[in-house]
Design a protein around this motif. Structure first.
Motif, PDB file in Angstrom:
ATOM      1  N   SER A   9       0.846  -1.194   0.000  1.00 16.84           N
ATOM      2  CA  SER A   9       0.000   0.000   0.000  1.00 16.84           C
ATOM      3  C   SER A   9       0.878   1.238   0.000  1.00 16.84           C
ATOM      4  CB  SER A   9      -0.948   0.015   1.205  1.00 16.84           C
ATOM      5  OG  SER A   9      -0.234   0.152   2.403  1.00 16.84           O
ATOM      6  N   LYS A  10       0.276   2.352  -0.400  1.00 20.70           N
ATOM      7  CA  LYS A  10       1.002   3.621  -0.502  1.00 20.70           C
ATOM      8  C   LYS A  10       0.042   4.741  -0.134  1.00 20.70           C
ATOM      9  CE  LYS A  10       3.304   6.351  -4.085  1.00 20.70           C
ATOM     10  NZ  LYS A  10       3.714   6.334  -5.497  1.00 20.70           N
ATOM     11  N   GLU A  11       0.504   5.669   0.705  1.00 21.52           N
ATOM     12  CA  GLU A  11      -0.346   6.766   1.154  1.00 21.52           C
ATOM     13  C   GLU A  11       0.477   8.051   1.241  1.00 21.52           C
ATOM     14  OE1 GLU A  11      -2.885   7.782   5.167  1.00 21.52           O
ATOM     15  OE2 GLU A  11      -2.661   5.702   4.563  1.00 21.52           O
ATOM     16  N   HIS A  12      -0.094   9.128   0.720  1.00 19.45           N
ATOM     17  CA  HIS A  12       0.542  10.446   0.828  1.00 19.45           C
ATOM     18  C   HIS A  12       0.083  11.080   2.140  1.00 19.45           C
ATOM     19  CE1 HIS A  12       2.127  10.568  -3.280  1.00 19.45           C
ATOM     20  NE2 HIS A  12       1.092   9.792  -3.545  1.00 19.45           N
ATOM     21  N   LEU A  13       1.037  11.629   2.899  1.00 17.18           N
ATOM     22  CA  LEU A  13       0.712  12.187   4.196  1.00 17.18           C
ATOM     23  C   LEU A  13       1.611  13.387   4.488  1.00 17.18           C
ATOM     24  CD1 LEU A  13      -0.959  11.736   6.814  1.00 17.18           C
ATOM     25  CD2 LEU A  13       0.932  10.357   7.638  1.00 17.18           C
ATOM     26  N   SER A  14       1.030  14.567   4.610  1.00 13.96           N
ATOM     27  CA  SER A  14       1.750  15.789   4.995  1.00 13.96           C
ATOM     28  C   SER A  14       3.031  16.028   4.195  1.00 13.96           C
ATOM     29  CB  SER A  14       2.075  15.756   6.482  1.00 13.96           C
ATOM     30  OG  SER A  14       0.899  15.687   7.245  1.00 13.96           O
ATOM     31  N   GLY A  15       2.965  15.890   2.888  1.00 10.32           N
ATOM     32  CA  GLY A  15       4.121  16.151   2.043  1.00 10.32           C
ATOM     33  C   GLY A  15       5.082  14.991   1.915  1.00 10.32           C
TER      34      GLY A  15
END
Length: 56
Positions: A9-15
């Protein structure tokens, strides 16, 4: 030749980006972070402190 690691899985978080990576030979899950000048990879643990392993 089979790839040793796969992205679960891959998630973008706060830059930055957080990925869950699986070692396809052992089933061990790792959390990998990158972005904002920092990066790292470490085994992913459950709430009891045990390494998370995908069963094959």
């Amino acid at each position: 030749m089979k790839k040793r690691f796969a992205v679960k899985s891959k998630e973008h978080l706060s830059g930055g980006i957080i990925k869950i990576i699986i070692d396809t030979e052992t089933g061990v899950n790792y959390i990998m972070t990158s972005g904002l000048g920092l990066s790292g990879m470490t085994p992913l643990l459950d709430q009891k402190g045990n390494v998370i392993v995908d069963k094959s």
